[in-house]
Design a protein around this motif. Structure first.
Motif, PDB file in Angstrom:
ATOM      1  N   LEU A  31      27.546  31.441  43.094  1.00  0.00           N
ATOM      2  CA  LEU A  31      28.999  31.341  43.108  1.00  0.00           C
ATOM      3  C   LEU A  31      29.598  31.996  41.873  1.00  0.00           C
ATOM      4  N   PRO A  32      30.793  32.554  41.991  1.00  0.00           N
ATOM      5  CA  PRO A  32      31.454  33.105  40.798  1.00  0.00           C
ATOM      6  C   PRO A  32      31.833  32.001  39.828  1.00  0.00           C
ATOM      7  N   GLU A  33      32.090  32.370  38.606  1.00  0.00           N
ATOM      8  CA  GLU A  33      32.551  31.408  37.609  1.00  0.00           C
ATOM      9  C   GLU A  33      33.936  30.918  38.008  1.00  0.00           C
ATOM     10  N   MET A  34      34.141  29.608  37.927  1.00  0.00           N
ATOM     11  CA  MET A  34      35.421  28.997  38.259  1.00  0.00           C
ATOM     12  C   MET A  34      35.771  27.970  37.205  1.00  0.00           C
ATOM     13  N   LEU A  35      37.073  27.798  36.955  1.00  0.00           N
ATOM     14  CA  LEU A  35      37.547  26.869  35.951  1.00  0.00           C
ATOM     15  C   LEU A  35      38.315  25.725  36.602  1.00  0.00           C
ATOM     16  N   PRO A  36      38.205  24.521  36.068  1.00  0.00           N
ATOM     17  CA  PRO A  36      39.013  23.406  36.588  1.00  0.00           C
ATOM     18  C   PRO A  36      40.505  23.738  36.515  1.00  0.00           C
ATOM     19  N   GLY A  37      41.189  23.551  37.621  1.00  0.00           N
ATOM     20  CA  GLY A  37      42.609  23.883  37.702  1.00  0.00           C
ATOM     21  C   GLY A  37      42.885  25.142  38.490  1.00  0.00           C
ATOM     22  N   GLN A  38      41.854  25.979  38.701  1.00  0.00           N
ATOM     23  CA  GLN A  38      42.044  27.175  39.510  1.00  0.00           C
ATOM     24  C   GLN A  38      42.057  26.809  40.996  1.00  0.00           C
ATOM     25  N   PHE A  39      42.432  27.783  41.817  1.00  0.00           N
ATOM     26  CA  PHE A  39      42.548  27.515  43.251  1.00  0.00           C
ATOM     27  C   PHE A  39      42.044  28.714  44.044  1.00  0.00           C
ATOM     28  N   ILE A  56      44.690  26.349  48.113  1.00  0.00           N
ATOM     29  CA  ILE A  56      44.028  25.050  48.037  1.00  0.00           C
ATOM     30  C   ILE A  56      43.277  24.957  46.713  1.00  0.00           C
ATOM     31  N   SER A  57      43.482  23.854  46.003  1.00  0.00           N
ATOM     32  CA  SER A  57      42.812  23.653  44.713  1.00  0.00           C
ATOM     33  C   SER A  57      41.301  23.581  44.892  1.00  0.00           C
ATOM     34  N   ILE A  58      40.596  24.045  43.885  1.00  0.00           N
ATOM     35  CA  ILE A  58      39.143  23.854  43.848  1.00  0.00           C
ATOM     36  C   ILE A  58      38.892  22.408  43.447  1.00  0.00           C
ATOM     37  N   ASN A  59      38.352  21.642  44.378  1.00  0.00           N
ATOM     38  CA  ASN A  59      38.162  20.212  44.168  1.00  0.00           C
ATOM     39  C   ASN A  59      36.903  19.909  43.371  1.00  0.00           C
ATOM     40  N   TYR A  60      35.846  20.660  43.644  1.00  0.00           N
ATOM     41  CA  TYR A  60      34.569  20.411  42.971  1.00  0.00           C
ATOM     42  C   TYR A  60      33.668  21.606  43.204  1.00  0.00           C
ATOM     43  N   VAL A  61      32.777  21.858  42.254  1.00  0.00           N
ATOM     44  CA  VAL A  61      31.788  22.927  42.382  1.00  0.00           C
ATOM     45  C   VAL A  61      30.407  22.323  42.156  1.00  0.00           C
ATOM     46  N   ASP A  62      29.566  22.406  43.168  1.00  0.00           N
ATOM     47  CA  ASP A  62      28.189  21.919  43.093  1.00  0.00           C
ATOM     48  C   ASP A  62      27.284  23.142  43.013  1.00  0.00           C
ATOM     49  N   ARG A  63      26.943  23.530  41.800  1.00  0.00           N
ATOM     50  CA  ARG A  63      26.185  24.769  41.623  1.00  0.00           C
ATOM     51  C   ARG A  63      24.739  24.628  42.102  1.00  0.00           C
ATOM     52  N   GLU A  64      24.203  23.428  42.045  1.00  0.00           N
ATOM     53  CA  GLU A  64      22.832  23.228  42.512  1.00  0.00           C
ATOM     54  C   GLU A  64      22.689  23.597  43.984  1.00  0.00           C
ATOM     55  N   HIS A  65      23.701  23.224  44.774  1.00  0.00           N
ATOM     56  CA  HIS A  65      23.667  23.526  46.204  1.00  0.00           C
ATOM     57  C   HIS A  65      24.574  24.701  46.580  1.00  0.00           C
ATOM     58  N   ARG A  66      25.124  25.373  45.568  1.00  0.00           N
ATOM     59  CA  ARG A  66      26.018  26.519  45.780  1.00  0.00           C
ATOM     60  C   ARG A  66      27.181  26.159  46.703  1.00  0.00           C
ATOM     61  N   PHE A  90      32.776  30.216  59.316  1.00  0.00           N
ATOM     62  CA  PHE A  90      32.954  30.901  58.041  1.00  0.00           C
ATOM     63  C   PHE A  90      34.427  30.848  57.633  1.00  0.00           C
ATOM     64  N   LEU A  91      34.637  30.670  56.349  1.00  0.00           N
ATOM     65  CA  LEU A  91      35.980  30.567  55.785  1.00  0.00           C
ATOM     66  C   LEU A  91      36.156  31.684  54.771  1.00  0.00           C
ATOM     67  N   ASN A  92      37.114  32.567  55.027  1.00  0.00           N
ATOM     68  CA  ASN A  92      37.368  33.684  54.121  1.00  0.00           C
ATOM     69  C   ASN A  92      38.256  33.209  52.975  1.00  0.00           C
ATOM     70  N   CYS A  93      37.778  33.383  51.745  1.00  0.00           N
ATOM     71  CA  CYS A  93      38.459  32.857  50.559  1.00  0.00           C
ATOM     72  C   CYS A  93      38.683  33.959  49.536  1.00  0.00           C
ATOM     73  N   VAL A  94      39.856  33.962  48.923  1.00  0.00           N
ATOM     74  CA  VAL A  94      40.076  34.731  47.695  1.00  0.00           C
ATOM     75  C   VAL A  94      39.952  33.718  46.566  1.00  0.00           C
ATOM     76  N   ILE A  95      38.974  33.933  45.673  1.00  0.00           N
ATOM     77  CA  ILE A  95      38.625  32.898  44.709  1.00  0.00           C
ATOM     78  C   ILE A  95      37.961  33.523  43.488  1.00  0.00           C
ATOM     79  N   PRO A  96      38.176  33.040  42.276  1.00  0.00           N
ATOM     80  CA  PRO A  96      39.138  32.000  41.882  1.00  0.00           C
ATOM     81  C   PRO A  96      40.462  32.639  41.482  1.00  0.00           C
TER      82      PRO A  96
END
Length: 258
Positions: A31-39, A56-66, A90-96
């Motif tokens: 996963l790309p690097e993401m910061l708390p508060g980004q969406f 939609i806000s990024i609620n949580y990032v579980d890097r172990e399970h990507r 599949f969900l197409n996302c522009v992130i972060p």
């Protein structure tokens, strides 16, 4: 921070309470690097009425399970389409997108994270990051009724949880700014996300007690890149696009009557 357009696979869809759906999506690549508060801006597939992505806000990032988690409040056609996704889609996302919260310089700072409604979403990711830093944040979460309070077990993994409900069915009755913890304890920094009246009340409390405070604005957004000007907010330095220069802003930048 670099932005990506990714097709992420839905691995879990959970109904949370009456109003919320949790979407968990994954990637075969790191996963790309993401910061708390980004969406993220999520594309709505198969809808004849919804043409724009949904922020939609990024609620949580579980890097172990990507995995990236999105907490979706089902309020209209777009979010209803998102809630109808199933495992394997599949969900197409522009992130972060956007800027995140400012992390404390010291784990000894007393931190208060105040959320209301779906505004609790970015505070979980923030709380997890603060916990990793050795901080012990306090979460003050508000809702109309007990069934609207979600992810309490997850919040409890990362800090102390205080609750308010308008009907008194969980925690203290009233609004978050009426909670007794605000009179009993002193905090060094406050982070907040939720309905604007709630955030303004939190900002007034922080200003009156000279506490550094950041809020995550929920202005209407369309492009997420600062091009469409839907999310303009007036600040002390002029108009800004919340999606690009926010959504997180210090209350000292805002023209709120606090």
């Amino acid at each position: 921070m670099k932005k990506y357009i990714l097709d992420l696979k839905v691995v879990d869809v959970q109904q949370l309470g009456d109003r919320y759906v949790m979407l968990k999506v994954t990637s075969d690549e790191p996963l790309p690097e993401m910061l708390p508060g980004q969406f993220a801006e999520l594309r709505i597939e198969g809808s004849q009425n919804t043409y724009l992505r949904r922020p939609i806000s990024i609620n949580y990032v579980d890097r172990e399970h990507r995995e990236v988690w999105f907490l979706v409040a089902v309020v209209g056609d777009g979010t209803r389409q998102l809630s109808s996704l199933r495992r394997g889609c599949f969900l197409n996302c522009v992130i972060p997108l956007g800027n995140g919260f400012t992390l404390p310089a010291s784990p000894r700072e007393r931190l208060l994270l105040v959320g209301g409604g779906v505004g609790v979403a970015p505070l979980l990711f923030l709380g997890a990051r603060l916990n990793q830093m050795g901080c012990e944040p306090t979460f003050l979460l508000g809702a109309r009724k007990a069934s609207d309070l979600v992810l309490l077990d997850m919040f409890g993994r990362f800090g102390r949880v205080m609750l308010t409900t308008e009907d008194g069915s969980a925690g203290e009755q009233g609004f978050v700014t009426n909670h007794s913890v605000l009179a009993q304890e002193r905090f060094d920094r406050i982070y907040s996300c939720g309905p604007k009246p709630m955030m303004m009340a939190v900002a007034r409390y922080a200003s009156a007690h000279q506490i550094d405070c950041e809020v995550s604005l929920e202005n209407m957004m369309a492009c997420g890149l600062g091009a469409c000007l839907c999310c303009v907010e007036k600040t002390k330095k002029g108009n800004i696009c919340v999606c690009k220069e926010g959504p997180v802003l210090n209350i000292n930048q805002l023209l709120w009557p606090i």
